[in-house]
Design a protein around this motif. Structure first.
Motif, short mmCIF file in Angstrom:
data_model
loop_
_atom_site.label_atom_id
_atom_site.label_comp_id
_atom_site.label_asym_id
_atom_site.label_seq_id
_atom_site.Cartn_x
_atom_site.Cartn_y
_atom_site.Cartn_z
N LYS A 73 0.82 -1.22 0.00
CA LYS A 73 0.00 0.00 0.00
C LYS A 73 0.85 1.27 0.00
O LYS A 73 0.40 2.32 -0.45
N ASP A 74 2.09 1.18 0.49
CA ASP A 74 2.98 2.34 0.48
C ASP A 74 3.36 2.75 -0.94
O ASP A 74 3.76 3.89 -1.18
N ASP A 77 0.85 5.50 -3.64
CA ASP A 77 0.73 6.96 -3.60
C ASP A 77 0.97 7.57 -4.97
O ASP A 77 0.68 8.74 -5.19
N GLU A 78 1.52 6.80 -5.88
CA GLU A 78 1.80 7.29 -7.22
C GLU A 78 0.48 7.60 -7.95
O GLU A 78 -0.41 6.77 -8.02
N ARG A 84 1.88 3.05 -11.69
CA ARG A 84 1.54 2.20 -10.55
C ARG A 84 1.45 0.73 -10.94
O ARG A 84 1.55 -0.15 -10.08
#
Length: 206
Positions: A73-74, A77-78, A84
């Motif tokens: 999940k980190d 953010d893209e 992604r």
């Protein structure tokens, strides 16, 4: 005198025409710029929609050809969806997914090997020349690994408890998209990995 006034009126009229032409030209340039910007915006929006549609279709295609995928999940953010896509880790079998998730645990620092080493042998065993600090290409690596003392049952329990906490950290940060049955198998296998020999747990399987 009258002729001079007529001449001035002609000059004024000509000057007025010139000014009007200049204003018309500037207005034309301004409208052209607005039109070009609007066309570029429309084209950019259409391109973004096509890229998003292509990304969705690619994801669906990948999902259809695999048993599932997982993601950290980190990494989500893209903003650019096509960028992604590289963070979707598809797997064709359960073992592949388990291996990759264990590697992710080490790569992301969830596994704290010094804590494992101390749990096995105590603080005094943590020395600059300890096996934990040796690199894989060290000529004495395999010899040092084979020479690791056995871990007591009590300390093995401490290590396993540590490992379970590492797995829980991982599962809190990743999403595994597959069937519920597969998810249960993957999670159980991640936990069981913590019962392996300390020589294995101290190194990433990659």
């Amino acid at each position: 005198m009258k002729g001079r006034c007529i001449q001035m009126d002609k000059n004024t009229l000509q000057m007025g025409y010139v000014i009007l032409l200049i204003l018309f030209f500037l207005a034309l340039v301004f409208l052209t710029i607005l039109y070009i910007r609007k066309r570029l915006a429309i084209r950019r929006e259409a391109t973004d929609q096509d890229r998003s549609k292509w990304a969705d279709e690619l994801i669906q295609e990948e999902q259809g050809e695999s048993k599932g995928y997982w993601l950290n999940k980190d990494d989500m953010d893209e903003v650019d969806q096509t960028y992604r896509l590289r963070y979707y880790h598809y797997f064709d079998n359960i073992d592949e997914c388990i291996h990759d998730l264990i590697v992710e645990m080490y790569d992301c620092g969830f596994v704290r090997t010094e804590d494992i080493f101390v749990s096995a042998y105590g603080e005094d065993a943590l020395k600059p020349d300890s096996f934990i600090y040796m690199t894989d290409d060290d000529p004495d690596f395999e010899k040092a690994k084979a020479a690791l003392p056995p871990v007591s049952e009590k300390n093995q329990k401490k290590i396993y408890d540590l490992w379970v906490s590492y797995v829980e950290e991982l599962l809190d940060r990743v999403e595994i998209h597959t069937t519920q049955a597969n998810q249960d198998i993957i999670k159980d296998a991640l936990m069981v990995y913590g019962r392996k020999k300390i020589g294995i747990l101290l190194r990433s399987p990659e």
